[in-house]
Motif scaffolding. Structure first.
Motif, PDB file in Angstrom:
ATOM      1  N   VAL A 198       0.870  -1.166   0.000  1.00  0.00           N
ATOM      2  CA  VAL A 198       0.000   0.000   0.000  1.00  0.00           C
ATOM      3  C   VAL A 198       0.915   1.226   0.000  1.00  0.00           C
ATOM      4  N   THR A 240      -0.144  -3.827  -6.618  1.00  0.00           N
ATOM      5  CA  THR A 240       0.148  -5.255  -6.620  1.00  0.00           C
ATOM      6  C   THR A 240       0.866  -5.608  -7.913  1.00  0.00           C
ATOM      7  N   GLN A 252      -3.420   0.740  -3.167  1.00  0.00           N
ATOM      8  CA  GLN A 252      -2.778  -0.573  -3.272  1.00  0.00           C
ATOM      9  C   GLN A 252      -2.080  -0.747  -4.617  1.00  0.00           C
TER      10      GLN A 252
END
Length: 122
Positions: free
Chosen positions: A92, A119, A117
């Motif tokens: 994050v 990823t 976030q």
């Protein structure tokens, strides 16, 4: 009341890119430094990059050469261009502001956003 709002996070494959934004509001940010931090699951929040009001920048070694921090003072907005992303960049990402000079310690920042976030899949 100071408010910081991050955006631009998402899911990307290793080697890909993302551009994060942070919009600040609630006061005048003249002479304020802005910074990006990140926190992966089970780890402490760590410094990523920071930029002064005048544009001086500083990066963590782990992102140097891959990430670029910038800001538009007229728009009270900070950016983080993240290229050549790696799975270990998954976290994050938070923006933060503090008066005066840039700093790498999270304790020295006064205001924080809620995070976005990022990823990175392998």
């Amino acid at each position: 009341q100071v408010q910081l709002v991050e955006s631009g996070g998402g899911l990307v494959q290793a080697g890909g890119s993302l551009r994060l934004s942070c919009v600040a509001s609630g006061r005048t940010f003249s002479n304020y430094a802005m910074g990006w931090f990140r926190q992966a699951p089970g780890k402490e929040r760590e410094f990523v990059a920071a930029i002064s009001w005048s544009g001086i920048t500083y990066y963590a070694d782990s992102v140097k050469g891959r990430f670029t921090i910038s800001r538009d003072n007229a728009k009270n907005t900070m950016y983080l261009q993240a290229n050549s992303l790696k799975p270990e960049d998954t976290a994050v990402y938070y923006c933060a502001v503090r008066p005066s000079t840039i700093a790498t310690s999270r304790e020295r920042y006064d205001y924080w956003g809620q995070g976005t976030q990022v990823t990175v899949s392998s």
